[in-house]
Write an enzyme that holds these catalytic residues in place. Structure first.
Site, PDB file in Angstrom:
ATOM      1  N   LYS A  41       0.847  -1.198   0.000  1.00 39.04           N
ATOM      2  CA  LYS A  41       0.000   0.000   0.000  1.00 39.04           C
ATOM      3  C   LYS A  41       0.889   1.256   0.000  1.00 39.04           C
ATOM      4  O   LYS A  41       2.094   1.168   0.272  1.00 39.04           O
ATOM      5  CB  LYS A  41      -0.914  -0.017   1.224  1.00 39.04           C
ATOM      6  CG  LYS A  41      -0.171   0.031   2.557  1.00 39.04           C
ATOM      7  CD  LYS A  41      -1.091  -0.293   3.725  1.00 39.04           C
ATOM      8  CE  LYS A  41      -0.302  -0.319   5.030  1.00 39.04           C
ATOM      9  NZ  LYS A  41      -1.101  -0.864   6.147  1.00 39.04           N
ATOM     10  N   TYR A 267      17.000  29.399   9.883  1.00 38.86           N
ATOM     11  CA  TYR A 267      15.807  30.145  10.302  1.00 38.86           C
ATOM     12  C   TYR A 267      15.660  30.119  11.819  1.00 38.86           C
ATOM     13  O   TYR A 267      15.741  29.057  12.437  1.00 38.86           O
ATOM     14  CB  TYR A 267      14.549  29.535   9.684  1.00 38.86           C
ATOM     15  CG  TYR A 267      14.407  29.807   8.202  1.00 38.86           C
ATOM     16  CD1 TYR A 267      14.244  31.107   7.719  1.00 38.86           C
ATOM     17  CD2 TYR A 267      14.418  28.750   7.296  1.00 38.86           C
ATOM     18  CE1 TYR A 267      14.114  31.342   6.370  1.00 38.86           C
ATOM     19  CE2 TYR A 267      14.277  28.975   5.936  1.00 38.86           C
ATOM     20  CZ  TYR A 267      14.123  30.279   5.470  1.00 38.86           C
ATOM     21  OH  TYR A 267      13.985  30.514   4.141  1.00 38.86           O
TER      22      TYR A 267
HETATM   23  C1  LIG Z   1      -0.357  -1.941   6.724  1.00 39.09           C
HETATM   24  C2  LIG Z   1      -0.940  -3.222   7.151  1.00 39.09           C
HETATM   25  C3  LIG Z   1      -0.116  -4.344   7.387  1.00 39.09           C
HETATM   26  C4  LIG Z   1       1.390  -4.286   7.375  1.00 39.09           C
HETATM   27  O1  LIG Z   1       1.866  -3.769   8.587  1.00 39.09           O
HETATM   28  P1  LIG Z   1       3.443  -3.651   8.893  1.00 39.09           P
HETATM   29  O2  LIG Z   1       3.509  -3.131  10.273  1.00 39.09           O
HETATM   30  O3  LIG Z   1       3.970  -2.675   7.896  1.00 39.09           O
HETATM   31  O4  LIG Z   1       3.999  -5.000   8.707  1.00 39.09           O
HETATM   32  C5  LIG Z   1      -0.740  -5.547   7.649  1.00 39.09           C
HETATM   33  N1  LIG Z   1      -2.092  -5.640   7.727  1.00 39.09           N
HETATM   34  C6  LIG Z   1      -2.895  -4.572   7.536  1.00 39.09           C
HETATM   35  C7  LIG Z   1      -4.369  -4.729   7.647  1.00 39.09           C
HETATM   36  C8  LIG Z   1      -2.345  -3.336   7.249  1.00 39.09           C
HETATM   37  O5  LIG Z   1      -3.150  -2.281   7.065  1.00 39.09           O
END
Ligand SMILES: *Cc1c(COP(=O)(O)O)cnc(C)c1O
Length: 371
Positions: A41, A267
């Site tokens: 994702k 800054y």
């Molecule tokens: C993002 C996500 C994962 C992966 O999690 P990590 O901590 O990056 O391994 C797994 N299951 C779901 C439902 C997620 O949204």
């Protein structure tokens, strides 16, 4: 008209062999009969959807994602393995697309079951029934679980149902057991069905009983070579866990200033030299995705030597202490994170997590895959 590639020295370099090493690690932690769905994702946690998918597809059993456009891109580029949509569909009109592209869907609420019931599909879908076992984000309550499972099972629109939950504390002392215990107590039959539980932290925490990971695991961050525990526990750093950094954010020194005692930097002048010192100006700022909270704090490497940010990180530049890098000059290489400097350490110094650094890498940063 000719256009010129940016000569600004910043670049994000990616290692395909590190990605494969991390995927092999996830596989090794999964039960022999288990399936590994790589979570890609958010543009593969900022690493690039298609580049990551092409390199991981031989090593994993499927992908998990949220964005419909990304799922379509995977299919259009010829990926025909399983794709799990982690939040499912939002509106009824997406369901035909799910069916046409054969996207597996999470179902987390009664609304989605109703929509599915009312929609005729050309091909049935694999469904992941998401249960709320204590995270209190998405999912059916445990009281609703068995009825939701039965309702889905009966639908002609559904090919298979997998029982899914997500862990809230896999990376801390509370662990994962309490959520699984709640599930088993409320719905003992759940264990008879195909299940999907583990994220990276649950996999790496490595329960002796691999059933506790579920039949299908969903590693994300570990594939990119960062630790769910960050940098603070020496036993659980990315390196200690056998993970290799995939993304290295690199730049160079583009300016040098010699400060006198009392001179201030950047800054707001938030850093004051208490003795004569030399600082380097690095071509990297928050518009490249570098965290502004790393001001006066975060580590970086100049000529391979560890030093730190001084003054505020600005949009396009930051300054660093060159006291310990006397041979630094304009053009000297800088590593902001990655090879030789775990992103977890930078994230920690900026009060965040490596996930956020990776996802924030800005589009203006050129990207190169080394293998
Ligand atoms: C993002 C996500 C994962 C992966 O999690 P990590 O901590 O990056 O391994 C797994 N299951 C779901 C439902 C997620 O949204």
């Amino acid at each position: 008209m000719t256009t010129h590639a940016s000569r600004r020295p910043i670049v994000a370099e990616f290692s395909g062999s590190a990605l494969r090493q991390n995927a092999d690690r996830a596989r090794a932690l999964t039960a022999p009969s288990g399936k590994v769905f790589a979570v890609i994702k958010a543009d593969a946690y900022g690493h690039g959807l298609l580049e990551v998918a092409a390199r991981l597809s031989p090593a994993v059993d499927g992908f998990a994602i949220l964005e419909l456009s990304a799922a379509q891109a995977l299919r259009q580029h010829g990926y025909d393995g399983p794709i799990l949509m982690l939040e499912g569909f939002f509106k009824a009109d997406e369901l035909q697309v799910f069916s046409q592209w054969q996207l597996d869907t999470v179902i987390h609420c009664t609304d989605q079951i109703q929509t599915l019931t009312l929609t005729q599909l050309s091909q049935p879908l694999n469904v992941f029934l998401k249960l709320n076992t204590g995270m209190n984000r998405l999912g059916f309550t445990l009281e609703e679980a068995a009825a939701a499972f039965d309702a889905l099972k009966q639908l002609p629109q559904v090919r298979s149902v997998t029982v899914m939950t997500h862990f809230a504390d896999a990376d801390n002392d509370r662990g994962t057991g309490w959520q699984l215990e709640r599930l088993a107590a409320a719905w003992p039959e759940a264990g008879l069905y195909r299940t999907s539980f583990a994220n990276s932290a649950a996999l790496l925490a490595g329960p002796a009983d691999r059933q506790k990971l579920g039949d299908l695991v969903r590693p994300g961050i570990m594939l990119y070579g960062a630790s769910p525990w960050g940098a603070n526990d020496p036993a659980k750093t990315a390196t200690a866990l056998g993970l290799a950094p995939v993304m290295s954010l690199k730049s160079a020194i583009i300016g040098i200033q010699h400060l006198q005692p009392g001179d201030r930097v950047g800054y707001g002048g938030t850093f004051t030299a208490d003795q004569a010192m030399t600082i380097g100006i690095v071509a990297c700022g928050y518009a490249d995705g570098y965290p502004r909270h790393g001001s006066n704090q975060a580590p970086l490497l100049v000529n391979g030597v560890r030093t730190r940010v001084v003054g505020r990180v600005s949009m396009d530049m930051m300054c660093c202490d060159l006291t310990n890098v006397p041979d630094a000059q304009i053009g000297s290489p800088v590593v902001l994170w990655g090879e030789g400097l775990p992103a977890d350490e930078v994230a920690d110094a900026a009060c965040t997590i490596a996930y956020e650094l990776f996802c924030a890498l800005a589009p203006r940063v050129p990207r190169i895959w080394r293998d």
